[in-house]
Design a protein around this motif. Structure first.
Motif, PDB file in Angstrom:
ATOM      1  N   ASP A 163       0.833  -1.192   0.000  1.00 56.82           N
ATOM      2  CA  ASP A 163       0.000   0.000   0.000  1.00 56.82           C
ATOM      3  C   ASP A 163       0.874   1.250   0.000  1.00 56.82           C
ATOM      4  OD1 ASP A 163      -2.208   1.465  -0.027  1.00 56.82           O
ATOM      5  OD2 ASP A 163      -2.615   1.342   2.119  1.00 56.82           O
ATOM      6  N   CYS A 164       0.943   1.928  -1.121  1.00 55.85           N
ATOM      7  CA  CYS A 164       1.674   3.182  -1.189  1.00 55.85           C
ATOM      8  C   CYS A 164       1.055   4.030  -2.296  1.00 55.85           C
ATOM      9  CB  CYS A 164       3.157   2.967  -1.440  1.00 55.85           C
ATOM     10  SG  CYS A 164       3.509   2.182  -3.000  1.00 55.85           S
ATOM     11  N   VAL A 165       1.515   5.248  -2.395  1.00 55.64           N
ATOM     12  CA  VAL A 165       0.897   6.178  -3.329  1.00 55.64           C
ATOM     13  C   VAL A 165       1.042   5.695  -4.757  1.00 55.64           C
ATOM     14  CG1 VAL A 165       1.009   8.527  -4.232  1.00 55.64           C
ATOM     15  CG2 VAL A 165       1.191   8.126  -1.806  1.00 55.64           C
ATOM     16  N   TRP A 166       2.218   5.165  -5.044  1.00 60.78           N
ATOM     17  CA  TRP A 166       2.492   4.703  -6.409  1.00 60.78           C
ATOM     18  C   TRP A 166       1.522   3.602  -6.816  1.00 60.78           C
ATOM     19  CZ3 TRP A 166       4.768   5.645 -10.812  1.00 60.78           C
ATOM     20  CH2 TRP A 166       5.147   4.617 -11.651  1.00 60.78           C
ATOM     21  N   ASN A 167       1.312   2.615  -5.937  1.00 66.11           N
ATOM     22  CA  ASN A 167       0.420   1.517  -6.298  1.00 66.11           C
ATOM     23  C   ASN A 167      -1.033   1.966  -6.335  1.00 66.11           C
ATOM     24  OD1 ASN A 167       2.207  -0.470  -6.832  1.00 66.11           O
ATOM     25  ND2 ASN A 167       2.333  -1.176  -4.726  1.00 66.11           N
ATOM     26  N   ARG A 168      -1.368   2.920  -5.458  1.00 69.42           N
ATOM     27  CA  ARG A 168      -2.746   3.428  -5.497  1.00 69.42           C
ATOM     28  C   ARG A 168      -2.998   4.182  -6.792  1.00 69.42           C
ATOM     29  NH1 ARG A 168      -4.707   5.448   0.411  1.00 69.42           N
ATOM     30  NH2 ARG A 168      -4.280   3.501   1.486  1.00 69.42           N
ATOM     31  N   ALA A 215       3.307  -3.003 -17.028  1.00 72.31           N
ATOM     32  CA  ALA A 215       4.721  -3.207 -17.347  1.00 72.31           C
ATOM     33  C   ALA A 215       5.591  -2.263 -16.535  1.00 72.31           C
ATOM     34  CB  ALA A 215       4.947  -3.001 -18.839  1.00 72.31           C
ATOM     35  N   ILE A 216       5.141  -1.014 -16.395  1.00 74.88           N
ATOM     36  CA  ILE A 216       5.931  -0.064 -15.606  1.00 74.88           C
ATOM     37  C   ILE A 216       5.996  -0.501 -14.154  1.00 74.88           C
ATOM     38  CG2 ILE A 216       5.926   2.301 -14.741  1.00 74.88           C
ATOM     39  CD1 ILE A 216       4.857   3.173 -17.420  1.00 74.88           C
ATOM     40  N   GLN A 217       4.876  -1.032 -13.646  1.00 74.08           N
ATOM     41  CA  GLN A 217       4.895  -1.509 -12.263  1.00 74.08           C
ATOM     42  C   GLN A 217       5.907  -2.640 -12.080  1.00 74.08           C
ATOM     43  OE1 GLN A 217       0.642  -2.190 -11.525  1.00 74.08           O
ATOM     44  NE2 GLN A 217       1.006  -1.235  -9.568  1.00 74.08           N
ATOM     45  N   TYR A 218       5.919  -3.557 -13.043  1.00 77.68           N
ATOM     46  CA  TYR A 218       6.890  -4.649 -12.953  1.00 77.68           C
ATOM     47  C   TYR A 218       8.307  -4.108 -12.988  1.00 77.68           C
ATOM     48  CZ  TYR A 218       3.956  -8.797 -13.262  1.00 77.68           C
ATOM     49  OH  TYR A 218       3.087  -9.792 -12.995  1.00 77.68           O
ATOM     50  N   LEU A 219       8.530  -3.113 -13.843  1.00 77.53           N
ATOM     51  CA  LEU A 219       9.884  -2.574 -13.953  1.00 77.53           C
ATOM     52  C   LEU A 219      10.308  -1.917 -12.653  1.00 77.53           C
ATOM     53  CD1 LEU A 219       9.960  -1.145 -17.556  1.00 77.53           C
ATOM     54  CD2 LEU A 219      11.154  -3.100 -16.649  1.00 77.53           C
ATOM     55  N   VAL A 220       9.348  -1.236 -12.003  1.00 78.84           N
ATOM     56  CA  VAL A 220       9.695  -0.586 -10.738  1.00 78.84           C
ATOM     57  C   VAL A 220      10.060  -1.625  -9.694  1.00 78.84           C
ATOM     58  CG1 VAL A 220       8.716   0.727  -8.836  1.00 78.84           C
ATOM     59  CG2 VAL A 220       8.454   1.538 -11.135  1.00 78.84           C
ATOM     60  N   VAL A 221       9.290  -2.718  -9.656  1.00 79.01           N
ATOM     61  CA  VAL A 221       9.616  -3.780  -8.693  1.00 79.01           C
ATOM     62  C   VAL A 221      10.973  -4.386  -9.007  1.00 79.01           C
ATOM     63  CG1 VAL A 221       8.951  -6.074  -7.925  1.00 79.01           C
ATOM     64  CG2 VAL A 221       7.266  -4.296  -8.099  1.00 79.01           C
ATOM     65  N   MET A 222      11.254  -4.510 -10.288  1.00 80.46           N
ATOM     66  CA  MET A 222      12.546  -5.046 -10.693  1.00 80.46           C
ATOM     67  C   MET A 222      13.680  -4.143 -10.232  1.00 80.46           C
ATOM     68  SD  MET A 222      13.481  -6.098 -14.536  1.00 80.46           S
ATOM     69  CE  MET A 222      14.849  -5.228 -15.206  1.00 80.46           C
ATOM     70  N   TRP A 223      13.438  -2.835 -10.339  1.00 80.49           N
ATOM     71  CA  TRP A 223      14.467  -1.897  -9.903  1.00 80.49           C
ATOM     72  C   TRP A 223      14.634  -1.950  -8.384  1.00 80.49           C
ATOM     73  CZ3 TRP A 223      13.940   2.765  -7.051  1.00 80.49           C
ATOM     74  CH2 TRP A 223      15.112   3.504  -7.004  1.00 80.49           C
ATOM     75  N   GLN A 224      13.506  -2.128  -7.673  1.00 75.88           N
ATOM     76  CA  GLN A 224      13.596  -2.169  -6.211  1.00 75.88           C
ATOM     77  C   GLN A 224      14.318  -3.420  -5.726  1.00 75.88           C
ATOM     78  OE1 GLN A 224       9.477  -1.780  -5.360  1.00 75.88           O
ATOM     79  NE2 GLN A 224       9.675   0.333  -4.688  1.00 75.88           N
ATOM     80  N   GLY A 225      14.165  -4.503  -6.473  1.00 74.63           N
ATOM     81  CA  GLY A 225      14.820  -5.727  -6.044  1.00 74.63           C
ATOM     82  C   GLY A 225      16.071  -6.004  -6.829  1.00 74.63           C
ATOM     83  N   ARG A 226      16.766  -4.949  -7.221  1.00 75.86           N
ATOM     84  CA  ARG A 226      17.882  -5.140  -8.145  1.00 75.86           C
ATOM     85  C   ARG A 226      19.056  -5.822  -7.474  1.00 75.86           C
ATOM     86  NH1 ARG A 226      17.261  -0.305  -6.334  1.00 75.86           N
ATOM     87  NH2 ARG A 226      18.967   0.958  -5.555  1.00 75.86           N
ATOM     88  N   MET A 227      19.061  -5.868  -6.132  1.00 71.02           N
ATOM     89  CA  MET A 227      20.189  -6.536  -5.486  1.00 71.02           C
ATOM     90  C   MET A 227      20.053  -8.052  -5.542  1.00 71.02           C
ATOM     91  SD  MET A 227      19.070  -5.547  -1.690  1.00 71.02           S
ATOM     92  CE  MET A 227      19.013  -3.857  -2.227  1.00 71.02           C
ATOM     93  N   PHE A 228      18.854  -8.538  -5.836  1.00 67.07           N
ATOM     94  CA  PHE A 228      18.692  -9.981  -5.997  1.00 67.07           C
ATOM     95  C   PHE A 228      18.723 -10.291  -7.477  1.00 67.07           C
ATOM     96  CE2 PHE A 228      16.240  -8.677  -2.287  1.00 67.07           C
ATOM     97  CZ  PHE A 228      16.970  -9.326  -1.319  1.00 67.07           C
TER      98      PHE A 228
END
Lengths: 272, 99
Positions: A163-168, A215-228
């Motif tokens: 739950d955050c502004v971006w997902n809302r 697709a943009i949402q997936y990319l953001v998650v990918m960027w957030q988990g870039r250390m894995f």
């Protein structure tokens, strides 16, 4: 994680003293919440960013608590690390999204009841039957489109949504997409011949926007988990699939500007 | 207006195919790379809730149909009542499979 529990306990015990901290806790929604489990971040500190390594490393001494499905420290019982935060139940906004889906369905059902009633007044029995069949096929097509739109949003939500502004904001986009499905009405309703071309095009735009947003949402998650590094490929591929679908819908808008197209173009689409 | 050409029947089929392929590919990706699988998610719960809501929509349609049947006539015969009861039982059966 344990600290948060202590905070809530302290709020219950000490009454008016904790109003300040309560205000602090409430705060504003974060613009971009991280779906990564914090416990995993604690585990993978330092140079060992490779999950496989830590998995095999920790598998030996974590085998005592096999009974629980989710042990502490962001791991499952077998010592595998759960990278993303888990949800146990559906949130309100997701149920609201389901309501949008069903509202769409109700609208088209009502429209097709109307169509079926008109079908009964045709004199020729054979043509009436084919008309009913075509109406049914149209309804099935539309249901498939709506349901797969719902599905792709849901498949993102159950895994990565926090739950955050971006997902809302993206949820708002998806609400708009389902509202935009009204453009599909004239396309699938074979009795309204006016404005089919225009609504066909607008419907394509609606679909493109929806898939691009996912697709943009997936990319953001990918960027957030870039250390894995293990997650980069599958999430990137998911984003690519949605982007490709967006391109495909856009292509249907540009290359096939009319609702009716020739047979050979249809065959090209089968091949694609 | 009532005649249909072949191409007109296939209107929008390509979009349907794209969407189906898209959904299947997302599932396939989650199946191959287990790290983003749906194992500990509430996907099943979401689907259950959606099914429940859709069945609610079905109840609305059923009640509408029953109202449409009983509107024009003064006396109801037994077969209509039986059909209505069967529809209700079917919906109950669908909503609670373990009943």
């Amino acid at each position: 994680m344990d600290l948060a529990r202590y905070f809530s306990l302290r709020q219950k015990t000490t009454g008016h003293e904790s109003t300040h901290s309560a205000h602090e806790q409430k705060g504003y929604l974060p613009f971009l919440a991280n779906p990564i489990n914090e416990d995993v971040l604690e585990v993978v500190t330092g140079s060992s960013f490779d999950i496989e390594k830590t998995n095999t490393h920790t598998k030996t001494f974590d085998s005592s608590n096999d009974t629980r499905t989710l042990a502490g420290n962001g791991r499952t019982s077998r010592g595998n690390i759960v990278i993303y935060k888990q949800h146990t139940e559906a949130s309100t906004i997701e149920l609201f999204y389901d309501l949008f889906f069903v509202a769409n369905l109700a609208y088209f059902t009502a429209m097709h009841q109307h169509t079926d009633a008109e079908c009964m007044y045709t004199v020729n029995l054979l043509s009436a039957k084919t008309d009913t069949l075509l109406a049914l096929i149209n309804y099935l097509k539309l249901f498939t489109l709506v349901w797969f739109t719902w599905l792709s949003v849901t498949l993102f939500d159950v895994r990565f949504s926090i739950d955050c502004v971006w997902n809302r904001f993206h949820k708002a986009i998806q609400f708009g997409i389902f509202t935009g499905f009204v453009y599909a009405g004239p396309v699938f309703d074979k009795y309204s011949t006016t404005g089919v071309e225009q609504s066909y095009r607008r419907f394509a735009i609606v679909l493109v926007i929806g898939r691009v947003a996912i697709a943009i949402q997936y990319l953001v998650v990918m960027w957030q988990g870039r250390m894995f590094r293990q997650t980069l490929v599958p999430i990137g591929l998911s984003a690519a699939v949605h982007a490709a679908a967006a391109v495909g819908y856009g292509f249907t808008m540009v290359a096939l500007p009319r609702g009716r197209v020739g047979l050979e173009e249809q065959l090209a689409w089968y091949v694609l | 207006m009532m005649t249909f050409t072949f191409s007109q029947r296939l209107t929008q089929l390509h979009r349907v195919i794209i969407s189906i392929l898209e959904g299947l590919l997302i599932f396939l990706i989650a199946m191959i790379w287990r790290i983003i699988s749906f194992k500990y998610t509430h996907l099943v719960e979401r689907l259950q809730l959606l099914t429940l809501i859709i069945i609610g929509e079905g109840i609305i349609g059923m009640v509408k149909s029953v109202a449409c049947i009983t509107k024009g006539q003064t006396s109801n015969n037994m077969s209509e009542i039986g059909t209505a009861i069967a529809a209700v039982l079917l919906l109950v059966r669908l909503s609670r499979p373990r009943l």
